[in-house]
Scaffold this active site. Structure first.
Site: not given
Length: 443
Positions: A158, A240, A268
């Site tokens: 994702y 990622d 994050k």
């Protein structure tokens, strides 16, 4: 469909979330889905049986608008690595607040933060900052296309909401077909699928953009072989690390697994909740930032950079990574014992890393795994543990939180075992099954 029968067990209907329901009705009048994030919205919570709005957080716990307290195993979808309201991070934010939030020229915080990341991250010669993980992954792809002079991208995992990626999923409404046709998805740990993609499109592939790990651990040699294939075909390898960065190691999964990509996106956990992401990578590629266009008013916003510096310094100073690993493993070991106790070995598996694990529910004897997962969320939340299946560790998560999670899991597993033994589960559930927004990976 037959009428639903009453559900037995220690979970009587209650009205603990009445204010959340009232606020949802209000929010839906002005906000599509009532939230800015699909995974935080009412669509991904047990209907009428979960909090929908939070009021505050402290340490590893949160309180909803109805006054209910929870051990938080979501940690805001993983940005909170030290705990809510960490004193060191909050002090750094308050100190910077007196100096300004967003100034007319860069502050020295940009270079100070970048220097720390270059020291820690194997692939990082240079750094640029953004606000969301999608900013960083999209910038990596633009850099890769500019550097290789190729257009096609292979994805594995994702990678955010922007057209180049989301066009490869079932959520591609509004993305031009020409954009969709440039991105190809391959399954994680399937090296043959990656080889086949390169055999078909190798000369046109700019990059392989992948999560180095999420729910599933890499097979021995998998990441190393991905690295070699990209080198062979002249494509860039982009990690990622929006989820794995800082959490698996301060240098990310590339440090933990010993494989260095050409570019990497971080996000994050960088700011312990403050909005910040980063593009990192090889100097010759990163220098092309001077030629492509990646620019945002808030990229150098000072509060988030101050928070990131405080996070890095604390994680270097204190045994944060070690605590996430040991506490996470202890929680997972306890859950494994309870799964066996309630004879649910064929139903639940524990996947992911110690610092960020998941309880995955499988189809069982005619009951969909999605239904079992819905019961898991409903009953854990009712017992005061906020989760969407993840067991996301933070530095503030201690023995008291672990015991709360295991006590809740013990009662929840007993309920699920009873429901499965009686059969016809979906007709007897007192909440509808939570359906996924779209499927990213098979687990």
């Amino acid at each position: 469909m037959p009428a639903k029968t009453a559900v037995s067990g220690p979970y009587p209907a209650n009205n603990k979330w009445s204010r959340s329901q009232q606020l949802l009705e209000r929010a839906l009048r002005t906000i599509p889905i009532g939230s800015q994030t699909f995974s935080k919205s009412h669509l991904q919570m047990p209907k009428d049986n979960a909090p929908l709005f939070m009021e505050r957080g402290k340490g590893a716990r949160v309180w909803d608008v109805d006054g209910n307290e929870y051990v938080d195993c979501m940690m805001a979808l993983a940005p909170i690595i030290l705990g809510y309201c960490d004193p060191d991070v909050d002090e750094a934010i308050r100190a910077q607040l007196d100096r300004g939030i967003c100034l007319s020229m860069p502050t020295t915080l940009e270079m100070e933060c970048a220097e720390r990341m270059v020291d820690l991250i194997p692939c990082a010669d240079m750094v640029r900052f953004g606000k969301n993980g999608s900013d960083a992954t999209s910038a990596c792809v633009r850099l890769a296309r500019a550097y290789t002079k190729r257009d096609k991208v292979i994805v594995c995992g994702y990678h955010g909401w922007h057209d180049w990626y989301i066009g490869s999923t079932t959520r591609k409404l509004g993305v031009p077909k020409a954009v969709c046709d440039l991105t190809f998805s391959v399954p994680y740990n399937d090296i043959e699928a990656l080889k086949k993609a390169f055999e078909l499109f190798g000369a046109d592939i700019a990059a392989v953009t992948m999560e180095p790990m999420n729910a599933v651990k890499p097979n021995p040699g998998y990441l190393e072989e991905v690295r070699e294939i990209t080198k062979k075909y002249g494509a860039l390898l982009v990690f990622d690390e929006v989820v794995t960065g800082f959490r698996y190691d301060l240098g990310g999964a590339q440090t933990r697994f010993g494989v260095t990509p050409d570019l990497a996106a971080f996000g994050k956990a960088m700011g312990n909740g403050m909005p910040l992401s980063a593009v990192t990578g090889r100097g010759d590629i990163m220098k092309m930032m001077e030629d492509i266009f990646f620019s945002g008013t808030f990229g150098g916003e000072a509060l988030s950079l101050a928070a990131c510096i405080a996070v890095i310094d604390k994680m270097k100073r204190e045994p944060v990574i070690e605590h996430l690993k040991t506490m996470g493993q202890s929680v997972q070991d306890g859950l494994a014992v309870l799964i066996k106790k309630h004879n649910l070995d064929e139903v639940f598996s524990i996947i992911g890393q110690d610092c960020l694990g998941y309880l995955a529910a499988k189809d069982y004897n005619g009951t969909r795994g999605l239904a079992i997962r819905t019961m898991l969320l409903q009953k854990m939340i009712d017992q005061g543990v906020l989760t969407i299946g993840a067991m996301t560790m933070s530095y503030a998560f201690r023995d008291a939180e672990k015991q709360k999670v295991l006590d809740a899991a013990d009662k929840t597993f007993a309920y699920i075992r009873e429901m499965l033994d009686k059969g016809d589960v979906e007709n007897r559930m007192d909440v509808p099954v939570i359906e996924p927004i779209f499927t990213v990976r098979k687990i």
